[in-house]
Structure formats: C-alpha cells, structure tokens
Design a protein around this motif. Structure first.
Motif, PDB file in Angstrom:
ATOM      1  N   PHE A 185       0.834  -1.205   0.000  1.00 33.86           N
ATOM      2  CA  PHE A 185       0.000   0.000   0.000  1.00 33.86           C
ATOM      3  C   PHE A 185       0.868   1.253   0.000  1.00 33.86           C
ATOM      4  O   PHE A 185       0.599   2.209  -0.736  1.00 33.86           O
ATOM      5  CB  PHE A 185      -0.922   0.015   1.227  1.00 33.86           C
ATOM      6  CG  PHE A 185      -1.743   1.272   1.336  1.00 33.86           C
ATOM      7  CD1 PHE A 185      -2.903   1.431   0.591  1.00 33.86           C
ATOM      8  CD2 PHE A 185      -1.336   2.319   2.150  1.00 33.86           C
ATOM      9  CE1 PHE A 185      -3.658   2.593   0.672  1.00 33.86           C
ATOM     10  CE2 PHE A 185      -2.085   3.484   2.246  1.00 33.86           C
ATOM     11  CZ  PHE A 185      -3.239   3.623   1.500  1.00 33.86           C
ATOM     12  N   SER A 186       1.930   1.266   0.804  1.00 34.06           N
ATOM     13  CA  SER A 186       2.813   2.433   0.865  1.00 34.06           C
ATOM     14  C   SER A 186       3.542   2.630  -0.455  1.00 34.06           C
ATOM     15  O   SER A 186       3.733   3.768  -0.906  1.00 34.06           O
ATOM     16  CB  SER A 186       3.819   2.263   2.010  1.00 34.06           C
ATOM     17  OG  SER A 186       3.153   2.158   3.251  1.00 34.06           O
ATOM     18  N   MET A 230       2.227   6.978  -6.631  1.00 33.86           N
ATOM     19  CA  MET A 230       1.201   7.830  -7.234  1.00 33.86           C
ATOM     20  C   MET A 230       1.419   9.295  -6.844  1.00 33.86           C
ATOM     21  O   MET A 230       1.259  10.195  -7.677  1.00 33.86           O
ATOM     22  CB  MET A 230      -0.183   7.370  -6.788  1.00 33.86           C
ATOM     23  CG  MET A 230      -0.572   5.988  -7.292  1.00 33.86           C
ATOM     24  SD  MET A 230      -0.740   5.925  -9.092  1.00 33.86           S
ATOM     25  CE  MET A 230      -2.218   6.885  -9.324  1.00 33.86           C
ATOM     26  N   TRP A 231       1.751   9.545  -5.576  1.00 36.39           N
ATOM     27  CA  TRP A 231       2.026  10.923  -5.163  1.00 36.39           C
ATOM     28  C   TRP A 231       3.261  11.475  -5.869  1.00 36.39           C
ATOM     29  O   TRP A 231       3.286  12.639  -6.276  1.00 36.39           O
ATOM     30  CB  TRP A 231       2.214  10.998  -3.646  1.00 36.39           C
ATOM     31  CG  TRP A 231       0.940  11.212  -2.911  1.00 36.39           C
ATOM     32  CD1 TRP A 231       0.267  10.314  -2.126  1.00 36.39           C
ATOM     33  CD2 TRP A 231       0.149  12.410  -2.908  1.00 36.39           C
ATOM     34  NE1 TRP A 231      -0.885  10.869  -1.639  1.00 36.39           N
ATOM     35  CE2 TRP A 231      -0.990  12.156  -2.092  1.00 36.39           C
ATOM     36  CE3 TRP A 231       0.267  13.652  -3.500  1.00 36.39           C
ATOM     37  CZ2 TRP A 231      -1.982  13.105  -1.857  1.00 36.39           C
ATOM     38  CZ3 TRP A 231      -0.710  14.601  -3.276  1.00 36.39           C
ATOM     39  CH2 TRP A 231      -1.816  14.336  -2.470  1.00 36.39           C
ATOM     40  N   ALA A 232       4.300  10.645  -6.003  1.00 37.27           N
ATOM     41  CA  ALA A 232       5.514  11.094  -6.689  1.00 37.27           C
ATOM     42  C   ALA A 232       5.211  11.460  -8.136  1.00 37.27           C
ATOM     43  O   ALA A 232       5.679  12.490  -8.644  1.00 37.27           O
ATOM     44  CB  ALA A 232       6.578   9.993  -6.620  1.00 37.27           C
ATOM     45  N   ALA A 233       4.410  10.621  -8.807  1.00 37.68           N
ATOM     46  CA  ALA A 233       4.036  10.917 -10.194  1.00 37.68           C
ATOM     47  C   ALA A 233       3.246  12.219 -10.287  1.00 37.68           C
ATOM     48  O   ALA A 233       3.439  13.021 -11.212  1.00 37.68           O
ATOM     49  CB  ALA A 233       3.215   9.762 -10.765  1.00 37.68           C
ATOM     50  N   THR A 234       2.364  12.436  -9.306  1.00 41.80           N
ATOM     51  CA  THR A 234       1.572  13.672  -9.287  1.00 41.80           C
ATOM     52  C   THR A 234       2.467  14.898  -9.155  1.00 41.80           C
ATOM     53  O   THR A 234       2.315  15.891  -9.886  1.00 41.80           O
ATOM     54  CB  THR A 234       0.563  13.639  -8.134  1.00 41.80           C
ATOM     55  OG1 THR A 234      -0.297  12.509  -8.300  1.00 41.80           O
ATOM     56  CG2 THR A 234      -0.276  14.917  -8.106  1.00 41.80           C
ATOM     57  N   LEU A 235       3.417  14.834  -8.239  1.00 45.54           N
ATOM     58  CA  LEU A 235       4.317  15.973  -8.017  1.00 45.54           C
ATOM     59  C   LEU A 235       5.190  16.247  -9.242  1.00 45.54           C
ATOM     60  O   LEU A 235       5.440  17.407  -9.597  1.00 45.54           O
ATOM     61  CB  LEU A 235       5.189  15.715  -6.788  1.00 45.54           C
ATOM     62  CG  LEU A 235       4.443  15.651  -5.443  1.00 45.54           C
ATOM     63  CD1 LEU A 235       5.394  15.240  -4.327  1.00 45.54           C
ATOM     64  CD2 LEU A 235       3.800  16.994  -5.127  1.00 45.54           C
TER      65      LEU A 235
END
Length: 212
Positions: free
Chosen positions: A95-96, A102-107
């Motif tokens: 999960f982590s 996903m957060w890294a890709a967003t940033l």
C-alpha cells in the motif's frame, strides 16, 4: 500519454509486454544475475518482434511515429527499473509503495500540467469519469496488486501479467476503436510474447502447478 496520441492501442499493449525483458537485462547489470541461453534467445526474439512491429508501423505513422514507439519502450524500461529497485529497497508495504509512487508521479507532473495550455472546452462528465476510473482503478488499485505480487512472487514473475496486456489491448483496440489487426501485429506480438515467456521461464504447466 505521448505515445498513445500517435500509435495504436494494440501496438502500445504489445510494447508493454517487453517489460520483463527490460527487468531481466537490468537485473543482469544491477544485481549481476545470470542469464541462461534461453533467456538470451528470448530477448533476441522479443527485440526482433519489436523491430518487426516498429518497421511496419513506421510506414503508416507520422514523422513522430518512431519517437512515439521509443516513448512506449521507455515506459516499459521504467517498469524494469522500478521492479529491480523494489528488490533492494527497504521493506515497504505494498500500500505504501502504491501510495508513494502515485504521489511522486503527481508531483512530477504538476510543472508539466502548469506549462500545458488549457483545453479550449471544458471536458464533459463522461470524460472526467473516464479519467477518474483510469487514475483510481487502472493505476491506484492496479499498483496495489502489482506491488503485492512483487512482494509475494518476485519482480520478474510479477511482470508476467504483461502476457495479458497484448491480448486485451489488441482485442479492445479492434473492437472499440476499429483498429486493424495486421499480420505484422500478429507476428510481432507473438514474437514478443514468446521472448517474454523465455526470459521469465513462464509456462502454463508452471502456472497451474503453482495454483494447485
């Protein structure tokens, strides 16, 4: 995303199946993993399949076609890098891993989004729902399953899901988008799948034996 604007869904899905081959090559360089003769032959078959696809597709593509194919292969190269990195990274729950990636890709994409011109029209509701489904189900949920597979079965074995992508990608592309299924698509796709099977050591008997 860049490649998807130029090349067909069937070709994109077949290129995606090269991920296990990239993973094997990177494992050889990074982890000094040994590659048997069948794996070398498999990589040769897979690369030949990609060359067949790229050669025939380039005749019908625009001037940016080869760059689009290169972008599609770069995406699968990234899968190979991420899979091998997961082997040596600190033990992190699936999960982590999915949440963080996903957060890294967003940033990373925020500067690109800000530099991209706004669309002339506001997207319709079905388009917005499709984007949400793509991000939440096809990426978020899929990454949860993917990283769990890596933890349970190892990186190269987890990438054997790539066998399903060309089958469904070609089917959906032909049915929903009206894309032609040419002989070069079939021959190149089969060579890529054969090469992937040899690199991963995949066989139906091994799969069914594991499930039992």
């Amino acid at each position: 995303a860049y490649a998807a604007q130029t090349i067909s869904a069937s070709l994109l899905s077949i290129l995606n199946a090269t991920a296990p081959m990239w993973a094997a090559v990177i494992a050889r360089v990074w982890h000094k993993s040994e590659l048997s003769m069948p794996k070398w032959v498999g990589m040769g078959a897979g690369l030949t399949g990609v060359a067949v696809l790229a050669g025939f597709e380039s005749m019908a593509l625009s001037a940016h076609g080869m760059w689009a194919i290169a972008a599609g292969l770069a995406a699968t190269l990234s899968y190979g890098i991420a899979t091998n990195y997961t082997k040596v990274a600190p033990n992190v729950e699936s999960f982590s891993n999915a949440h963080g990636s996903m957060w890294a890709a967003t940033l990373v994409m925020i500067p690109v989004a800000l530099a991209t011109p706004m669309p002339a029209e506001v997207p319709m509701v079905p388009t917005g729902l499709a984007v949400l489904a793509l991000g939440i189900v096809c990426s978020g949920v899929a990454y949860l399953i993917y990283f769990r597979l890596i933890a349970d079965f190892g990186g190269v074995s987890a990438l054997t899901v790539a066998f399903l992508i060309p089958v469904f990608g070609t089917f959906w592309g032909a049915w929903l988008l009206g894309e032609p299924v040419t002989w070069s698509t079939l021959i190149g796709g089969l060579m890529v799948l054969m090469g992937t099977a040899m690199v991963t050591g995949f066989s139906p008997s091994t799969l069914f034996g594991r499930t039992r």
